[in-house]
Design a protein around this motif. Structure first.
Motif, short mmCIF file in Angstrom:
data_model
loop_
_atom_site.label_atom_id
_atom_site.label_comp_id
_atom_site.label_asym_id
_atom_site.label_seq_id
_atom_site.Cartn_x
_atom_site.Cartn_y
_atom_site.Cartn_z
N ALA A 188 45.94 38.11 41.13
CA ALA A 188 46.22 39.42 40.52
C ALA A 188 45.29 39.70 39.36
O ALA A 188 44.77 40.82 39.22
N THR A 189 45.07 38.71 38.49
CA THR A 189 44.21 38.90 37.33
C THR A 189 43.48 37.60 37.05
O THR A 189 43.91 36.51 37.47
N PHE A 190 42.38 37.71 36.31
CA PHE A 190 41.73 36.50 35.84
C PHE A 190 42.58 35.90 34.72
O PHE A 190 43.31 36.62 34.02
N ALA A 191 42.49 34.60 34.53
CA ALA A 191 43.16 33.95 33.41
C ALA A 191 42.43 34.33 32.14
O ALA A 191 41.25 34.03 31.98
N CYS A 192 43.12 35.01 31.23
CA CYS A 192 42.48 35.57 30.04
C CYS A 192 42.50 34.53 28.92
O CYS A 192 43.36 34.55 28.04
N THR A 193 41.55 33.62 28.96
CA THR A 193 41.51 32.48 28.07
C THR A 193 40.59 32.74 26.86
O THR A 193 39.75 33.63 26.90
#
Length: 432
Positions: free
Chosen positions: A382-387
Motif C-alpha cells: 500500500a505504501t512505502f515504509a516511511c523511515t
C-alpha cells in the motif's frame, strides 16, 4: 519537444497519473493515459467483490490538501458534497480507556487550546504534554536538524504513556502507515504541521462519501476524453524506447512521458537510461475489514478510533460508519488496520472475526460480533515504509523528456493521496 500541442504519454492511471494527465491537458498537451488494470485509481480505487462495490482501502484527506481539492473541482467534483468535513478529532467509543478530543470551529490556535481543555479521558499531565509538544514543535517550525524515529521524538518531548497510546501512536500509524519505532519524525511533524499546527479549516478531516474511483480518477478520465485525450485501459507498457527526439511506446511516438507507476516498474522501464538507479523501498500493507450489519445500525460518530492490542488479537485502529457517509451503505462498517503485516498472518476469515469481536467489545454491543457478511481487502504494498532519512527520488531524474510521478517521489508528506497528486502536477510542469 514541440511548442504546439505536444503529445505526452502518461503511464499509470493512479491518482498521480490522473493528476498529471489533467495538468498536462490544462497546459495544452495532447495526452494519452495508459493503465494496465481495468480500473483507474491504482492503490486508491473501488473494487467489485461478490457483487458489491467497495473501496480497496479507507482514506482521509485534510483541508490542507489543496492540490487534490483543486483538481477535483477542475474535473467536476464538488468537494462540499463529495467529502464529509469533520473538525480535527480523535474520538474513541465511550468508556474509561479512551479519549474524546474534538477541535471546535474556532480560529487557530484557539481551536486546539479549547479542544485540549474540553478533551475527555486526559489528565493534567497528558494535557500539559500535548500543549508542550504543540508549542515546541511550532517554535521549531515543525523541522528537525536530524531526522529520527517518532518514538525518539516523543521521548524528547516528554510525552506521557497514555497520550502516546491514545493519540500519537494511532496518528503516526494512520498517517505514515509505519510503526512509531520505525517511522520518520520529520515526515510526522510535516503532517502535524498541517493538522495540529494549521489554520482551522486546513486541519479539518475530509472523509470521502463517494467511492475512491469516483472521487477523482474516473471523473478525471472522462474530463480528459472530453478534451480530446485518450484513456487506454488494460494497456500495460512493457518497453520504452527513444525515437526521433521523443519516445516510442506501444507503437506510438510521444514527445514526453510521465512514468506514474510503482518504483520497481518505473526502474524496469528506464534501467538503461537513468543516470543512477531508483532506490529500493520497503513496503507496508493496509487492510480494511468490511462488516455488514442490519440497516438500522449506526455508530455514535462517522469515524472513531479503536484501541488496538495485537497481542490480544485486537488489530483495528479506526472504524468508519459508511452508512453515515452514504445512505445506500447503511449498516456497513469499515475497520482499518494500517501496517497490517502481522494481522494478515491470521488469515482473512480469522481476521474478520477478530475485527467483529473487537467492535463488539469496544462498543459493548454483543451483536456486532455476528455480521451478516464480511469482506477483507488488503493492499500488501500500500505504501512505502516511511523511515527516518529515507531518500526519495525527485520528479526529474535527469532523463530529458521524462518525469516520474507517484507518492514515493520527494515530498514533505508520506504516501498520501495529496503527495501523489502533487507529484503528478509537478511532473507535468517539469515537462511543459
Amino acid at each position: 519537444m514541440s511548442e504546439v500541442s505536444p503529445r505526452v504519454a502518461v503511464v499509470g492511471g493512479g491518482w498521480a497519473g490522473c493528476a498529471a494527465a489533467v495538468e498536462l491537458t490544462q497546459r495544452g498537451a495532447q495526452v494519452t493515459l495508459y493503465e494496465a488494470a481495468r480500473t483507474l485509481g491504482g492503490r486508491a480505487r473501488a473494487v467489485d467483490i461478490n457483487g458489491r462495490r467497495l473501496d480497496n482501502g479507507q482514506h482521509i484527506l485534510l483541508g490542507a490538501y489543496g492540490e487534490s481539492l483543486r483538481l477535483m473541482r477542475e474535473v467536476g467534483i464538488a468537494p462540499e458534497s463529495a467529502l464529509l468535513r469533520l473538525p480535527l478529532q480523535m474520538r474513541y467509543p465511550a468508556g474509561p480507556e479512551g479519549m474524546d478530543f474534538v477541535a471546535p470551529r474556532l480560529p487557530a490556535p484557539l481551536h486546539l487550546a479549547i479542544a485540549l481543555l474540553r478533551a475527555r479521558g486526559l489528565d493534567r499531565a497528558d494535557r500539559l504534554a500535548l500543549a508542550r509538544f504543540s508549542t515546541t514543535a511550532r517554535w521549531m517550525g515543525w523541522r528537525l536538524y536530524n531526522d529520527c524515529s517518532v518514538d525518539e521524538l516523543l521521548q524528547r518531548f516528554e510525552q506521557t504513556e497514555r497520550l502516546i497510546r491514545l493519540m500519537w501512536r494511532p496518528l503516526c500509524i494512520a498517517a505514515l502507515n509505519t510503526p512509531p519505532e520505525r517511522a520518520s519524525a520529520q515526515v510526522f511533524l510535516s503532517v502535524l504541521r498541517d493538522s495540529l499546527g494549521a489554520r482551522r479549516s486546513a486541519s479539518d478531516m475530509l472523509v470521502p462519501r463517494l467511492d475512491l474511483s469516483e472521487l477523482f480518477p474516473a471523473r478525471a478520465a472522462a474530463w480528459l476524453c472530453e478534451r480530446g485525450g485518450r484513456v487506454e485501459h488494460g494497456a500495460a507498457v512493457d518497453t520504452l524506447q527513444r525515437h526521433e527526439g521523443g519516445w516510442l511506446l506501444r507503437g506510438e511516438r510521444y514527445d514526453a512521458v510521465v512514468l506514474a507507476v510503482q518504483p520497481a516498474a518505473a526502474a524496469a522501464l528506464i534501467d538503461d537510461l537513468a543516470p543512477s538507479p531508483l532506490p529500493a523501498f520497503e513496503w507496508e500493507a493496509i487492510t480494511t475489514v468490511y462488516l455488514q450489519y442490519e440497516n438500522g445500525l449506526r455508530l455514535p460518530h462517522p469515524l472513531l478510533a479503536l484501541l488496538d492490542d495485537p497481542e490480544t488479537g485486537r488489530f483495528g485502529q479506526f472504524v468508519f460508519d459508511r452508512g453515515q457517509l452514504d445512505a445506500d451503505r447503511a449498516g456497513l462498517l469499515a475497520v482499518v488496520i494500517s501496517a497490517s503485516g502481522a494481522a494478515l498472518q491470521l488469515g482473512r476469515n480469522a481476521l474478520a472475526a477478530s475485527a467483529a469481536t473487537q467492535l463488539a467489545e469496544a462498543f459493548a454491543m454483543p451483536q456486532l460480533a455476528q455480521p451478516e457478511w464480511n469482506a477483507v481487502i488488503s493492499e500488501k504494498r500500500a505504501t512505502f515504509a516511511c523511515t527516518p532519512g529515507l531518500a526519495r527520488p525527485g520528479n526529474d531524474i535527469g532523463i530529458p523528456g521524462l518525469a516520474l510521478a507517484g507518492d514515493y517521489t520527494a515530498s514533505e508528506y508520506p504516501a498520501t493521496l495529496e503527495s501523489a497528486v502533487r507529484s503528478g502536477v509537478a511532473a507535468a510542469r517539469i515537462l511543459l
